[in-house]
Scaffold this active site. Structure first.
Site, PDB file in Angstrom:
ATOM      1  N   CYS A 142       0.823  -1.208   0.000  1.00  0.00           N
ATOM      2  CA  CYS A 142       0.000   0.000   0.000  1.00  0.00           C
ATOM      3  C   CYS A 142       0.865   1.270   0.000  1.00  0.00           C
ATOM      4  O   CYS A 142       1.679   1.458   0.903  1.00  0.00           O
ATOM      5  CB  CYS A 142      -0.912  -0.066   1.231  1.00  0.00           C
ATOM      6  SG  CYS A 142      -1.364   1.470   1.979  1.00  0.00           S
TER       7      CYS A 142
ATOM      8  N   CYS B 205       0.613   3.343   3.148  1.00  0.00           N
ATOM      9  CA  CYS B 205       1.290   2.681   4.261  1.00  0.00           C
ATOM     10  C   CYS B 205       2.793   2.975   4.208  1.00  0.00           C
ATOM     11  O   CYS B 205       3.427   3.210   5.244  1.00  0.00           O
ATOM     12  CB  CYS B 205       1.062   1.174   4.224  1.00  0.00           C
ATOM     13  SG  CYS B 205      -0.686   0.715   4.358  1.00  0.00           S
TER      14      CYS B 205
END
Length: 105
Positions: free
Chosen positions: A29, A32
């Site tokens: 991600c 992230c």
């Protein structure tokens, strides 16, 4: 920051009598990865809390049970009760994360 390896570990962590922050994340991600760039500094500023990271892809049932719709998400627990949830859309900058954490009692 410790990585959650089992559901049992997660349950033990959130049952603690101090604020526990569980960061739901994945390794693919982009948001992230952005969070990873600044989270260590924030963890140091909030050393009164216990910090853990949990891979949403490894624990999809736990993520669903905790209403984690997007990643990264920061969930805060005390004595087994979820007391705060910072959803992914609001966890993109250090200021957003700091503001969220500073509102916790």
């Amino acid at each position: 920051m410790e990585i959650v390896k089992t559901v049992e570990e997660f349950n033990e962590q959130i049952a603690q009598d101090q604020l526990t922050v569980e960061i739901f994340t994945t390794n693919w991600c982009p948001d992230c990865k952005r969070l990873n760039m600044f989270i260590d500094e924030i963890v140091a500023e909030h050393s009164d809390k216990k910090w853990y990271k949990i891979d949403k892809d490894e624990f999809p049932e736990l993520a669903e049970q905790q209403n984690v719709m997007g990643i990264p998400s920061l969930l805060v627990y005390k004595n087994g009760e979820k007391i705060a949830h910072l959803h992914s859309a609001n966890a993109k900058t250090p200021d957003q994360v700091r503001e969220f954490l500073n509102e916790l009692k």
